[in-house]
Design an enzyme around this catalytic site. Sequence first.
Site, PDB file in Angstrom:
ATOM      1  CB  CYS A   1      32.387  38.958   9.146  1.00 53.79           C
ATOM      2  SG  CYS A   1      33.016  38.455   7.517  1.00 53.79           S
TER       3      CYS A   1
ATOM      4  CG  HIS B   1      34.959  36.599   4.687  1.00 49.72           C
ATOM      5  ND1 HIS B   1      35.422  36.493   5.981  1.00 49.72           N
ATOM      6  CD2 HIS B   1      36.051  36.492   3.889  1.00 49.72           C
ATOM      7  CE1 HIS B   1      36.733  36.319   5.967  1.00 49.72           C
ATOM      8  NE2 HIS B   1      37.136  36.321   4.707  1.00 49.72           N
TER       9      HIS B   1
ATOM     10  CD  GLU C   1      30.440  35.893   7.779  1.00 46.94           C
ATOM     11  OE1 GLU C   1      30.929  35.581   6.662  1.00 46.94           O
ATOM     12  OE2 GLU C   1      30.992  35.606   8.850  1.00 46.94           O
TER      13      GLU C   1
ATOM     14  CB  CYS D   1      36.669  36.587  10.647  1.00 45.84           C
ATOM     15  SG  CYS D   1      36.224  37.726   9.303  1.00 45.84           S
TER      16      CYS D   1
END
Length: 156
Positions: A89, A56, A58, A86
Amino acid sequence: MAVAGDEAAMRLALQQAELAYAAGEVPVGAVVLDADGQVIGTGFNRTIGDHDPTSHAEIVALRQAAASMRNYRLPGARLFVTLEPCVMCIGAMLHARLDRVVYGAADPKTGACGSVLDVHAIAQLNHQTQVTGGVLASECGDLLRQFFRERRGRSA
């Protein structure tokens, strides 16, 4: 050169999201700034290209920031991301000891900073991170909506 202000930092995250868009990835981008406002990490979604469910935006930005600082702890750092993080993260951000997380668009399906869960607010955790949402939310959300409209074959 230091980045001044939440909107300026979110615009850098949006530039990263555009890179994800161009690569056919869900357009989410992130940047990490140190305590002085210097960019120490950038990232965009790379899950498809990397064949990695943890890639992701992040996480990519945190990995780069940690490597840049030569430390997995990033005290004083702030992360700006175009979509509400999420659980994975925000968990990584808490482990990194970020001072602040700022996101653009809320994520009503998997958002873990208030939309579905509120992980950062759990008092029992050994670190708390300040979270601010809604910075350039319309621009961040518009990019995501455009991406999914195109994916579904519908016109704007």
